[in-house]
Design a protein around this motif. Structure first.
Motif, PDB file in Angstrom:
ATOM      1  N   PHE A   1       0.833  -1.340  -0.011  1.00 42.13           N
ATOM      2  CA  PHE A   1      -0.043  -0.180  -0.137  1.00 42.13           C
ATOM      3  C   PHE A   1       0.896   1.417   0.013  1.00 42.13           C
ATOM      4  CE2 PHE A   1      -1.967   3.344   2.403  1.00 42.13           C
ATOM      5  CZ  PHE A   1      -3.014   3.717   1.771  1.00 42.13           C
ATOM      6  N   PHE A   2       1.866   1.343   0.941  1.00 43.38           N
ATOM      7  CA  PHE A   2       2.648   2.434   1.054  1.00 43.38           C
ATOM      8  C   PHE A   2       3.604   2.954  -0.060  1.00 43.38           C
ATOM      9  CE2 PHE A   2       1.110   2.648   5.641  1.00 43.38           C
ATOM     10  CZ  PHE A   2       0.675   3.848   5.498  1.00 43.38           C
ATOM     11  N   ILE A   3       4.280   1.824  -0.675  1.00 38.66           N
ATOM     12  CA  ILE A   3       4.818   1.587  -1.723  1.00 38.66           C
ATOM     13  C   ILE A   3       4.292   2.340  -2.953  1.00 38.66           C
ATOM     14  CG2 ILE A   3       6.203   0.564  -3.475  1.00 38.66           C
ATOM     15  CD1 ILE A   3       7.071  -1.346  -1.217  1.00 38.66           C
ATOM     16  N   ILE A   4       3.082   1.809  -3.316  1.00 34.87           N
ATOM     17  CA  ILE A   4       2.168   2.248  -4.334  1.00 34.87           C
ATOM     18  C   ILE A   4       1.891   3.491  -4.115  1.00 34.87           C
ATOM     19  CG2 ILE A   4       0.038   2.198  -5.658  1.00 34.87           C
ATOM     20  CD1 ILE A   4       0.574  -0.771  -5.198  1.00 34.87           C
ATOM     21  N   SER A   5       1.399   4.055  -2.877  1.00 28.67           N
ATOM     22  CA  SER A   5       0.821   5.235  -2.594  1.00 28.67           C
ATOM     23  C   SER A   5       2.064   6.228  -2.582  1.00 28.67           C
ATOM     24  CB  SER A   5       0.357   5.303  -1.069  1.00 28.67           C
ATOM     25  OG  SER A   5      -0.277   6.503  -0.819  1.00 28.67           O
ATOM     26  N   GLY A   6       3.477   6.180  -2.205  1.00 28.17           N
ATOM     27  CA  GLY A   6       4.320   7.120  -2.198  1.00 28.17           C
ATOM     28  C   GLY A   6       4.700   7.389  -3.640  1.00 28.17           C
ATOM     29  N   VAL A   7       5.039   6.281  -4.158  1.00 26.17           N
ATOM     30  CA  VAL A   7       5.464   6.478  -5.661  1.00 26.17           C
ATOM     31  C   VAL A   7       4.318   7.301  -6.684  1.00 26.17           C
ATOM     32  CG1 VAL A   7       6.070   5.464  -7.987  1.00 26.17           C
ATOM     33  CG2 VAL A   7       7.420   4.483  -5.698  1.00 26.17           C
ATOM     34  N   GLY A   8       2.972   6.841  -6.275  1.00 28.29           N
ATOM     35  CA  GLY A   8       1.927   7.392  -6.914  1.00 28.29           C
ATOM     36  C   GLY A   8       1.709   8.894  -6.597  1.00 28.29           C
ATOM     37  N   GLN A   9       1.959   9.045  -5.329  1.00 25.81           N
ATOM     38  CA  GLN A   9       1.640  10.420  -4.890  1.00 25.81           C
ATOM     39  C   GLN A   9       2.773  11.551  -5.750  1.00 25.81           C
ATOM     40  OE1 GLN A   9       0.585  12.893  -0.687  1.00 25.81           O
ATOM     41  NE2 GLN A   9       1.628  10.924  -0.658  1.00 25.81           N
ATOM     42  N   ALA A  10       3.970  11.181  -5.721  1.00 24.21           N
ATOM     43  CA  ALA A  10       4.825  11.829  -6.586  1.00 24.21           C
ATOM     44  C   ALA A  10       4.416  12.180  -8.024  1.00 24.21           C
ATOM     45  CB  ALA A  10       6.308  11.247  -6.458  1.00 24.21           C
ATOM     46  N   LEU A  11       3.862  11.292  -8.741  1.00 23.18           N
ATOM     47  CA  LEU A  11       3.401  11.121  -9.934  1.00 23.18           C
ATOM     48  C   LEU A  11       2.214  11.961 -10.094  1.00 23.18           C
ATOM     49  CD1 LEU A  11       4.551   7.611 -11.237  1.00 23.18           C
ATOM     50  CD2 LEU A  11       5.774   9.767 -11.444  1.00 23.18           C
ATOM     51  N   SER A  12       1.334  11.600  -9.302  1.00 28.68           N
ATOM     52  CA  SER A  12      -0.086  12.139  -9.468  1.00 28.68           C
ATOM     53  C   SER A  12      -0.102  13.672  -9.340  1.00 28.68           C
ATOM     54  CB  SER A  12      -0.965  11.560  -8.488  1.00 28.68           C
ATOM     55  OG  SER A  12      -0.590  12.146  -6.853  1.00 28.68           O
ATOM     56  N   GLY A  13       0.878  14.412  -8.755  1.00 22.23           N
ATOM     57  CA  GLY A  13       0.895  15.941  -8.702  1.00 22.23           C
ATOM     58  C   GLY A  13       0.986  16.367  -9.914  1.00 22.23           C
ATOM     59  N   PHE A  14       1.637  15.825 -10.904  1.00 18.20           N
ATOM     60  CA  PHE A  14       1.889  16.261 -12.239  1.00 18.20           C
ATOM     61  C   PHE A  14       0.335  16.014 -13.098  1.00 18.20           C
ATOM     62  CE2 PHE A  14       5.965  14.987 -11.241  1.00 18.20           C
ATOM     63  CZ  PHE A  14       6.844  15.783 -12.008  1.00 18.20           C
ATOM     64  N   LEU A  15      -0.332  15.080 -12.722  1.00 25.36           N
ATOM     65  CA  LEU A  15      -1.503  14.984 -13.119  1.00 25.36           C
ATOM     66  C   LEU A  15      -2.612  15.859 -12.926  1.00 25.36           C
ATOM     67  CD1 LEU A  15      -3.468  12.977 -14.938  1.00 25.36           C
ATOM     68  CD2 LEU A  15      -3.838  11.874 -13.028  1.00 25.36           C
ATOM     69  N   VAL A  16      -2.544  16.146 -11.404  1.00 29.38           N
ATOM     70  CA  VAL A  16      -3.353  17.247 -10.973  1.00 29.38           C
ATOM     71  C   VAL A  16      -3.162  18.658 -11.378  1.00 29.38           C
ATOM     72  CG1 VAL A  16      -4.158  18.437  -8.622  1.00 29.38           C
ATOM     73  CG2 VAL A  16      -3.617  16.003  -8.768  1.00 29.38           C
ATOM     74  N   ASP A  17      -1.930  19.010 -11.728  1.00 28.55           N
ATOM     75  CA  ASP A  17      -1.720  20.277 -12.391  1.00 28.55           C
ATOM     76  C   ASP A  17      -2.141  20.295 -13.813  1.00 28.55           C
ATOM     77  OD1 ASP A  17      -0.306  21.270 -10.261  1.00 28.55           O
ATOM     78  OD2 ASP A  17       1.658  20.740 -10.746  1.00 28.55           O
ATOM     79  N   ARG A  18      -2.126  19.064 -14.662  1.00 27.60           N
ATOM     80  CA  ARG A  18      -2.779  19.267 -15.842  1.00 27.60           C
ATOM     81  C   ARG A  18      -4.186  19.040 -15.950  1.00 27.60           C
ATOM     82  NH1 ARG A  18       1.767  15.584 -19.315  1.00 27.60           N
ATOM     83  NH2 ARG A  18       3.704  16.611 -18.656  1.00 27.60           N
ATOM     84  N   VAL A  19      -4.778  18.340 -15.264  1.00 30.31           N
ATOM     85  CA  VAL A  19      -6.336  18.086 -15.828  1.00 30.31           C
ATOM     86  C   VAL A  19      -7.168  18.781 -14.453  1.00 30.31           C
ATOM     87  CG1 VAL A  19      -5.744  15.982 -16.832  1.00 30.31           C
ATOM     88  CG2 VAL A  19      -6.582  16.030 -14.342  1.00 30.31           C
ATOM     89  N   GLY A  20      -6.700  19.068 -13.385  1.00 33.40           N
ATOM     90  CA  GLY A  20      -7.446  19.755 -12.472  1.00 33.40           C
ATOM     91  C   GLY A  20      -7.589  18.706 -11.198  1.00 33.40           C
ATOM     92  N   ALA A  21      -7.855  19.211  -9.943  1.00 31.90           N
ATOM     93  CA  ALA A  21      -7.959  18.183  -8.891  1.00 31.90           C
ATOM     94  C   ALA A  21      -9.274  17.439  -8.958  1.00 31.90           C
ATOM     95  CB  ALA A  21      -8.104  19.151  -7.514  1.00 31.90           C
ATOM     96  N   ARG A  22     -10.069  17.938  -9.239  1.00 37.72           N
ATOM     97  CA  ARG A  22     -11.599  17.416  -9.135  1.00 37.72           C
ATOM     98  C   ARG A  22     -11.804  16.037  -9.729  1.00 37.72           C
ATOM     99  NH1 ARG A  22     -16.403  21.050 -10.598  1.00 37.72           N
ATOM    100  NH2 ARG A  22     -15.747  20.545 -12.802  1.00 37.72           N
ATOM    101  N   PRO A  23     -11.406  15.855 -11.173  1.00 35.27           N
ATOM    102  CA  PRO A  23     -11.679  14.344 -11.508  1.00 35.27           C
ATOM    103  C   PRO A  23     -10.456  13.338 -10.998  1.00 35.27           C
ATOM    104  CG  PRO A  23     -10.452  16.169 -13.104  1.00 35.27           C
ATOM    105  CD  PRO A  23     -10.927  16.744 -12.208  1.00 35.27           C
ATOM    106  N   VAL A  24      -9.451  13.889 -10.583  1.00 37.78           N
ATOM    107  CA  VAL A  24      -8.576  12.876  -9.898  1.00 37.78           C
ATOM    108  C   VAL A  24      -9.160  12.496  -8.835  1.00 37.78           C
ATOM    109  CG1 VAL A  24      -6.144  12.768  -9.228  1.00 37.78           C
ATOM    110  CG2 VAL A  24      -6.565  14.026 -11.139  1.00 37.78           C
ATOM    111  N   LEU A  25      -9.740  13.515  -8.033  1.00 37.15           N
ATOM    112  CA  LEU A  25     -10.427  13.006  -6.568  1.00 37.15           C
ATOM    113  C   LEU A  25     -11.357  12.030  -6.778  1.00 37.15           C
ATOM    114  CD1 LEU A  25     -11.101  13.447  -3.783  1.00 37.15           C
ATOM    115  CD2 LEU A  25     -12.381  15.484  -4.184  1.00 37.15           C
ATOM    116  N   PHE A  26     -12.385  12.164  -7.785  1.00 31.84           N
ATOM    117  CA  PHE A  26     -13.303  11.346  -7.875  1.00 31.84           C
ATOM    118  C   PHE A  26     -12.813   9.886  -8.587  1.00 31.84           C
ATOM    119  CE2 PHE A  26     -16.475  14.960  -9.356  1.00 31.84           C
ATOM    120  CZ  PHE A  26     -16.572  15.168  -8.032  1.00 31.84           C
ATOM    121  N   ALA A  27     -11.668   9.829  -9.350  1.00 34.62           N
ATOM    122  CA  ALA A  27     -11.224   8.599  -9.686  1.00 34.62           C
ATOM    123  C   ALA A  27     -10.605   7.944  -8.305  1.00 34.62           C
ATOM    124  CB  ALA A  27      -9.980   8.906 -10.748  1.00 34.62           C
ATOM    125  N   SER A  28     -10.021   8.665  -7.463  1.00 30.73           N
ATOM    126  CA  SER A  28      -9.417   8.101  -6.279  1.00 30.73           C
ATOM    127  C   SER A  28     -10.512   7.189  -5.315  1.00 30.73           C
ATOM    128  CB  SER A  28      -8.818   9.248  -5.519  1.00 30.73           C
ATOM    129  OG  SER A  28      -7.687   9.662  -6.259  1.00 30.73           O
TER     130      SER A  28
END
Length: 385
Positions: A44-71
């Motif tokens: 859980f924490f390995i995927i969350s840690g790596v994914g957290q660093a990468l997901s910031g790029f996605l949030v900046d590009r598509v916005g926070a709301r759709p990423v929140l719903f997908a989560s």
């Protein structure tokens, strides 16, 4: 809007403990070992840690709301995999989906808060954000274990799916409060442009701060009960209350910390003072002079002190974030949290295996003191910039 983001954050912390409270049930039901169920948490924490660093790029590009719903959809998938599990493979899938769902939450939450909350209210917003996270941690074991005791462990996960669906429905209904502006990109963007913030030393000081301070939290969450039993012969059911007291005191501290952060310009010094106080208390507890009850009180007050510094910490990170890089910076910085949770049980577990219980507490105090120095370094670099 602050309440909606807080609810989302509570949901993510609830999902940190979606599997762990029922590990004894899984071991009995599927014949698993401690190592096998422990791997679920590590995964859980390995995927969350790596994914957290990468997901910031996605949030900046598509916005926070759709990423929140997908989560939240990932959390539903995780609970569904657990509810229908027929063996270890299904539990591994549940851990993977929960990690994927948890990964974007700090970039999402802080992008919304930093864009939509006025500066004079940010301290209070960060206070609510931290408080609701602690409440999510506190609710998960009671909810899952309680329902499993009343009916069946699978029923607990079906009920969790109902909770996730209710949260998703509420956030969808109030979605206009969660919209963020995407980052405008150059005509020919490059990877170097996206990663330019990595060249700022202050970002890595922030990462180090989260890694070190989280390692101290992991000491309390993972080993406090065992240390109290070994050093002071505190009964297990009493020693277990220490972790609850630490988290509740941290929640109270975050409420107070919102008021402090809203009235302080030198937030780095607030963070340093509260962290240093916590380090001193843990070091005192490691001496054994306080006895069982005194050590429990000292650790609870440590949680209070660290909680007070929480909102100021989040303001400090905000000041270190360059314009247009909120998601990326928060994703990178907060991946230090997942890294700390992943490393601490391995490093401090060696001390515990040798019976060096006092040294484990002292090491937790040392990492918190190093986090204090990192906070001061962030403040100094931010003022210079």
């Amino acid at each position: 809007m602050i309440g909606l983001v807080g609810l989302a954050h509570a949901t993510s912390h609830f999902s940190h403990l979606l599997l762990a409270p029922l590990f004894p049930v899984f071991m009995r039901e599927f014949g698993l070992s401690y190592s096998q169920v422990g791997l679920l948490t590590s995964l859980f924490f390995i995927i969350s840690g790596v994914g957290q660093a990468l997901s910031g790029f996605l949030v900046d590009r598509v916005g926070a709301r759709p990423v929140l719903f997908a989560s939240i959809l990932c959390f539903i998938g995780s609970a569904l995999a657990a509810a229908t599990a027929q063996g270890y493979a299904s539990l591994l899938l549940a851990a993977v989906l929960a990690g994927l769902g948890n990964a974007p939450f700090h970039p999402v939450d802080f992008s919304i808060l930093n864009q939509r909350v006025t500066p004079q209210r940010l301290g209070y917003a960060f206070s609510v954000h931290g408080l609701t996270g602690n409440l999510g941690w506190a609710l998960a074991p009671v909810f899952l274990v309680g329902l499993a005791a009343l009916d069946h462990w699978r029923s607990a996960y079906w009920a969790a799916i109902g909770v996730y669906l209710a949260v998703l429905a509420l956030l969808g209904w109030q979605r206009e409060h969660l919209a963020t502006q995407v980052v405008r990109r150059s005509a020919n963007p490059s990877a170097a442009d996206d990663l330019a913030f990595w060249r700022r030393s202050v970002v890595w000081w922030c990462f180090g701060f989260f890694l070190l301070s989280t390692m101290t939290l992991a000491v309390v969450q993972t080993y406090a009960s065992s240390i109290l039993q070994a050093m002071h012969a505190v009964p297990l059911h009493t020693a277990t209350l220490t972790v609850t007291a630490y988290m509740l005191a941290g929640a109270v501290g975050m409420l107070l910390g919102g008021w402090v952060a809203a009235r302080s310009a030198a937030v780095d010094r607030v963070v340093a003072l509260t962290m240093a106080t916590g380090a001193l208390l843990m070091a005192l507890a490691s001496t054994g002079w306080l006895g069982g009850s005194g050590t429990m009180v000292a650790l609870a007050v440590t949680g209070l002190a660290i909680g007070i510094g929480g909102p100021s910490r989040d303001l400090l990170i905000r000041r270190a974030t360059p314009p247009g890089a909120t998601g990326r910076v928060y994703g990178t910085v907060y991946s230090g949290l997942d890294t700390g949770f992943a490393l601490a049980p391995l490093l401090f577990g060696v001390l515990m295996d040798h019976g060096w219980y006092a040294a484990t507490l002292a090491a937790g105090a040392a990492t918190l003191l190093l986090a204090t120095l990192a906070a001061l370094a962030v403040g100094e670099r931010t003022r210079r910039a």
